[in-house]
Design a protein around this motif. Structure first.
Motif, mmCIF file in Angstrom:
data_model
loop_
_atom_site.group_PDB
_atom_site.id
_atom_site.type_symbol
_atom_site.label_atom_id
_atom_site.label_comp_id
_atom_site.label_asym_id
_atom_site.label_seq_id
_atom_site.Cartn_x
_atom_site.Cartn_y
_atom_site.Cartn_z
ATOM 1 N N SER A 12 -24.359 -36.584 -6.403
ATOM 2 C CA SER A 12 -24.059 -37.664 -7.341
ATOM 3 C C SER A 12 -23.452 -38.868 -6.623
ATOM 4 N N LEU A 13 -22.524 -38.600 -5.700
ATOM 5 C CA LEU A 13 -21.904 -39.696 -4.961
ATOM 6 C C LEU A 13 -22.910 -40.397 -4.060
ATOM 7 N N SER A 14 -23.823 -39.642 -3.454
ATOM 8 C CA SER A 14 -24.831 -40.257 -2.591
ATOM 9 C C SER A 14 -25.703 -41.211 -3.387
ATOM 10 N N LEU A 15 -26.136 -40.793 -4.573
ATOM 11 C CA LEU A 15 -26.937 -41.669 -5.424
ATOM 12 C C LEU A 15 -26.124 -42.884 -5.850
ATOM 13 N N GLY A 16 -24.853 -42.657 -6.203
ATOM 14 C CA GLY A 16 -24.005 -43.769 -6.622
ATOM 15 C C GLY A 16 -23.773 -44.779 -5.516
ATOM 16 N N VAL A 17 -23.534 -44.290 -4.302
ATOM 17 C CA VAL A 17 -23.324 -45.201 -3.166
ATOM 18 C C VAL A 17 -24.600 -45.989 -2.871
ATOM 19 N N PHE A 18 -25.770 -45.338 -2.987
ATOM 20 C CA PHE A 18 -27.039 -46.041 -2.783
ATOM 21 C C PHE A 18 -27.191 -47.173 -3.802
ATOM 22 N N ILE A 19 -26.900 -46.872 -5.083
ATOM 23 C CA ILE A 19 -26.991 -47.906 -6.119
ATOM 24 C C ILE A 19 -26.011 -49.038 -5.832
ATOM 25 N N MET A 20 -24.790 -48.686 -5.425
ATOM 26 C CA MET A 20 -23.769 -49.693 -5.138
ATOM 27 C C MET A 20 -24.221 -50.638 -4.021
ATOM 28 N N LEU A 21 -24.738 -50.078 -2.917
ATOM 29 C CA LEU A 21 -25.190 -50.907 -1.802
ATOM 30 C C LEU A 21 -26.435 -51.694 -2.172
ATOM 31 N N PHE A 22 -27.307 -51.116 -2.991
ATOM 32 C CA PHE A 22 -28.502 -51.801 -3.478
ATOM 33 C C PHE A 22 -28.106 -53.037 -4.288
ATOM 34 N N VAL A 23 -27.141 -52.861 -5.202
ATOM 35 C CA VAL A 23 -26.659 -53.978 -6.016
ATOM 36 C C VAL A 23 -25.968 -55.018 -5.136
ATOM 37 N N GLN A 24 -25.197 -54.557 -4.163
ATOM 38 C CA GLN A 24 -24.525 -55.502 -3.268
ATOM 39 C C GLN A 24 -25.535 -56.356 -2.504
ATOM 40 N N TYR A 25 -26.594 -55.729 -2.013
ATOM 41 C CA TYR A 25 -27.593 -56.462 -1.231
ATOM 42 C C TYR A 25 -28.229 -57.571 -2.058
#
Length: 321
Positions: free
Chosen positions: A137-150
């Motif tokens: 769950s955290l891995s998916l969340g971190v991916f979404i977070m970095l995706f949104v940041q980019y």
């Protein structure tokens, strides 16, 4: 048409709701990392500078945070197991020896501590499968977070241009709201997040130096408590001073108390004038409510997102005023 728009907005909300904390975290990271991206953009271009900013974010924030959480989780789990397997907690017995009989009868410190530990342990993974689920769950969340940041870094200015296209938003007023919101968010990030981290680390240094058990865990808790106005890290170093005075002698406890009051407490007077603009800063009431409510809504990310949400809301209300 209005019904169709409302229906689409409802469905979109249901889609985004499970990941709202990661989405807002990504937007906040994009906001605070814009200066780094702009610095590199002159030489590398927009897309490459945004990618390198994401790499820096992972190296400076994400990986250290993951390592800290892993270490803190290990210490917390060890603390839970040691307390659960111990019939009598010696330091608590020593503290109770100094208490008057009516107080000892009214408040059983050992039972209170065990209840607190039991409540805290409910947040820890109960087994390998739950730990794996949490990691996924955290891995998916971190991916979404970095995706949104980019995309926030790369296309944030396009979003502002899109908002200017709505006839009910005056362009000059939008710029003013964006500017005041930026100042308020930076006031929270610099004046409270950086102060909490600095004071938490200073508290941890004293805990390590004087031999407080599980000092890494309590350093992490000091950073969390550092967000609480007025009391802050004293919620950690004051009880730790009492603990050391009882278990290691009054001199050690007094040393930690003096260090906490002079160095940790004094750092607020030294750093805050450089970090906080009083005109843009949030009232302590909103910091506390934003911190508590933010954790309830966003989880751990609410430590930052709760006060930031109040800062954004205040800027928007100022526009309507």
């Amino acid at each position: 048409m209005y019904l169709l728009a409302a229906s689409a907005a409802l469905v979109l909300s249901l889609i985004l709701l499970p990941y709202v904390e990661y989405i807002f975290s990504g937007l906040l990271l994009a906001f605070v990392s814009v200066p780094a991206k702009n610095f590199m953009q002159k030489a590398l271009g927009e897309s490459l500078s945004s990618i390198l900013t994401i790499v820096l974010t992972v190296a400076v924030f994400v990986l250290p945070f993951v390592l800290v959480i892993g270490a803190v989780g290990g210490e917390a789990a060890s603390l839970v197991r040691s307390l659960e397997n111990t019939s009598s907690i010696e330091p608590v017995d020593r503290v109770e020896a100094f208490l008057p009989e009516p107080v000892k009868e009214a408040v059983d410190l050992e039972d209170r501590l065990r209840d607190l530990v039991a409540a805290a342990s409910s947040y820890l993974p109960s087994g390998v499968s739950s730990a794996a689920d949490l990691a996924g769950s955290l891995s998916l969340g971190v991916f979404i977070m970095l995706f949104v940041q980019y995309y926030g870094l790369r296309d944030g200015h396009r979003l502002l241009s899109w908002l200017r296209g709505f006839s009910f938003v005056d362009s000059e007023e939008l710029e003013r709201v964006a500017s005041s919101t930026s100042e308020a968010v930076w006031a929270v990030v610099e004046g409270h997040a950086l102060m909490a981290i600095a004071q938490g680390l200073l508290t941890g240094l004293g805990l390590f130096a004087l031999g407080v058990p599980d000092a890494f865990f309590w350093t992490f808790m000091s950073v969390i408590f550092g967000f609480v106005p007025i009391v802050g890290t004293a919620l950690v170093w004051v009880p730790a001073s009492v603990y050391l005075a009882v278990t290691s002698g009054p001199v050690t406890g007094i040393l930690l108390g003096v260090y906490g009051a002079a160095v940790v407490g004094g750092s607020d007077n030294v750093l805050r004038p450089y970090l906080v603009d009083d005109d843009s800063d949030l009232h302590p009431f909103f910091i506390v409510i934003g911190l508590i409510g933010g954790i309830g809504v966003f989880g751990p990310a609410g430590i930052f997102l709760g006060p930031v949400t109040f800062a954004v809301f205040g800027s928007i209300m100022q526009y309507f005023r």
